[in-house]
Design a protein around this motif. Structure first.
Motif, mmCIF file in Angstrom:
data_model
loop_
_atom_site.group_PDB
_atom_site.id
_atom_site.type_symbol
_atom_site.label_atom_id
_atom_site.label_comp_id
_atom_site.label_asym_id
_atom_site.label_seq_id
_atom_site.Cartn_x
_atom_site.Cartn_y
_atom_site.Cartn_z
ATOM 1 N N GLN A 129 0.835 -1.199 0.000
ATOM 2 C CA GLN A 129 0.000 0.000 0.000
ATOM 3 C C GLN A 129 0.876 1.259 0.000
ATOM 4 O OE1 GLN A 129 0.244 -2.209 2.368
ATOM 5 N NE2 GLN A 129 0.712 -1.264 4.299
ATOM 6 N N CYS A 130 0.261 2.377 -0.329
ATOM 7 C CA CYS A 130 0.999 3.622 -0.479
ATOM 8 C C CYS A 130 0.816 4.508 0.738
ATOM 9 C CB CYS A 130 0.548 4.366 -1.731
ATOM 10 S SG CYS A 130 -1.188 4.829 -1.690
ATOM 11 N N SER A 131 1.611 5.564 0.818
ATOM 12 C CA SER A 131 1.491 6.582 1.849
ATOM 13 C C SER A 131 0.657 7.729 1.289
ATOM 14 C CB SER A 131 2.891 7.082 2.251
ATOM 15 O OG SER A 131 2.793 8.104 3.209
ATOM 16 N N VAL A 132 -0.262 8.247 2.090
ATOM 17 C CA VAL A 132 -1.206 9.263 1.633
ATOM 18 C C VAL A 132 -1.133 10.475 2.557
ATOM 19 C CG1 VAL A 132 -3.628 9.782 1.159
ATOM 20 C CG2 VAL A 132 -2.734 7.500 0.705
ATOM 21 N N ARG A 133 -1.136 11.688 1.953
ATOM 22 C CA ARG A 133 -1.141 12.911 2.733
ATOM 23 C C ARG A 133 -2.024 13.951 2.055
ATOM 24 N NH1 ARG A 133 0.298 10.175 6.030
ATOM 25 N NH2 ARG A 133 2.097 10.244 7.414
ATOM 26 N N PHE A 134 -2.848 14.629 2.842
ATOM 27 C CA PHE A 134 -3.644 15.744 2.359
ATOM 28 C C PHE A 134 -2.857 17.035 2.577
ATOM 29 C CE2 PHE A 134 -6.873 12.555 3.167
ATOM 30 C CZ PHE A 134 -7.744 12.719 2.106
ATOM 31 N N HIS A 135 -2.888 17.911 1.586
ATOM 32 C CA HIS A 135 -2.234 19.208 1.748
ATOM 33 C C HIS A 135 -3.031 20.030 2.757
ATOM 34 C CE1 HIS A 135 -0.494 23.128 0.808
ATOM 35 N NE2 HIS A 135 0.503 22.461 0.244
ATOM 36 N N PRO A 136 -2.360 20.702 3.705
ATOM 37 C CA PRO A 136 -3.092 21.411 4.764
ATOM 38 C C PRO A 136 -3.876 22.625 4.302
ATOM 39 C CG PRO A 136 -0.738 21.842 4.926
ATOM 40 C CD PRO A 136 -0.908 20.777 3.897
ATOM 41 N N SER A 137 -3.518 23.230 3.177
ATOM 42 C CA SER A 137 -4.188 24.463 2.776
ATOM 43 C C SER A 137 -4.722 24.457 1.348
ATOM 44 C CB SER A 137 -3.224 25.651 2.929
ATOM 45 O OG SER A 137 -2.071 25.465 2.121
#
Length: 337
Positions: A129-137
């Protein structure tokens, strides 16, 4: 001759029988082998065409080596997306939630719905599986997979913006850093990590952190990582049950924290007060959670995750009031701090 045949060894008899069997079967299954080879070749060609078609739809950041060359961005302006703090919500979702366009969601409602699988088109059973991040702004989602591919998507339509590939580099952790959240840090089981400038796609390889004499030898792996909410501080789980803190400005190591167990997951959470300080939470291999103030080397408090045998995941709320702890059993416990 018959007497000689009676004195055949077991190995010689087996060899002769195998030879007779092969002579009888010679040529009988050749057509099946040819058909199987042709089928496999056709499957490989179809898979290659599918992958090439997917690559043609991607808007490349830079070359496949991730060197940052030819890094002129295409398609939508990423600078405009990053300056915008409005995350789009579809009209259908607004009607379902009963909210006005761009307004807040109703309180005391936790709606869950299945959304589009971002990585379904590039799914490979051999890749974890992959690593996921939402941009804060900005309405941007970043994913990093173990084949060394970093992708950016625009939300909520899940439209791919850019792609960047790193050869021989499995992405284990992904964090968004920088004063304006304009950089991404990608780590792996290597003695170095990569920093990507999100607007331009330019990459920089950090070979080693600047260590002070009181800190251990250079880090051999940056697999486990977490970034503070403001993006100014990074935490790495290293050898000897230790946690290394480093500033993103110059990537200089600042301090070393100890944990009773080998850290398996790290997470930063906020802290209440007039001058909030991000609190670092560390989850040990057997479920021991320790919370640290980055300005001090001693844990603020510790507790053990209920029912945990092998720890796997940790997440902290931005306000610092809650902590979620996951284990390999599939259970997730939510704690109030």
């Amino acid at each position: 001759q018959k007497a000689a045949e009676r004195r055949l060894s077991k190995v010689e008899l087996q060899r002769r029988l195998e030879g007779q069997f092969k002579a009888m079967q010679r040529g009988s299954g050749a057509w099946a082998e040819v058909a199987l080879k042709e089928q496999k070749a056709a499957e490989r060609e179809a898979k290659r065409r599918r992958l090439e078609g997917a690559d043609e739809e991607e808007e490349e950041w830079s070359d496949e080596e991730g060197t940052g060359k030819n890094a002129a961005t295409k398609g939508p302006g990423l600078d405009e997306l990053m300056k915008s703090n409005r995350v789009g919500v579809s009209k259908r979702a607004q009607e379902r939630q009963g909210a006005e366009r761009g307004g807040p969601l109703p309180s005391a409602v936790l709606a869950i719905r299945k959304v589009k699988d971002l990585e379904a088109k590039w799914k490979n059973s051999k890749l974890p599986q992959c690593s996921v991040r939402f941009h804060p702004s900005a309405p941007v989602l970043m994913t990093g997979t173990h084949d060394g591919t970093l992708r950016l998507y625009r939300l909520p339509a899940a439209k791919k913006l850019h792609t960047l590939r790193f050869r021989d580099y499995q992405i284990y952790a992904l964090a968004i850093t920088g004063a304006s959240s304009s950089s991404a840090v990608l780590t792996s089981r290597r003695a170095f990590f990569h920093v990507v400038d999100i607007p331009t796609g330019q990459t920089r390889r950090i070979q080693s952190l600047a260590l002070s004499p009181s800190l251990p030898s250079p880090v051999r792996s940056f697999e486990t990582m977490a970034a503070s909410p403001d993006g100014g501080l990074l935490a790495f789980a290293i050898d000897n049950n230790s946690i290394l803190l480093a500033e993103t400005a110059g990537f200089r190591a600042t301090s070393l924290l100890g944990h009773p167990e080998p850290p398996r997951a790290l997470a930063f959470g906020g802290a209440a007060g007039a001058a909030p300080t991000p609190i670092l939470h560390a989850l040990g291999a057997h479920g021991l959670v320790a919370s640290y103030d980055p300005r001090s080397s001693h844990p603020l408090h510790m507790f053990r995750d209920d029912g945990c045998v092998h720890a796997s995941a940790l997440a902290a709320s931005p306000c610092g009031a809650h902590l979620a702890v996951g284990s390999t059993s599939g259970a997730v416990n939510l704690y109030s701090l």
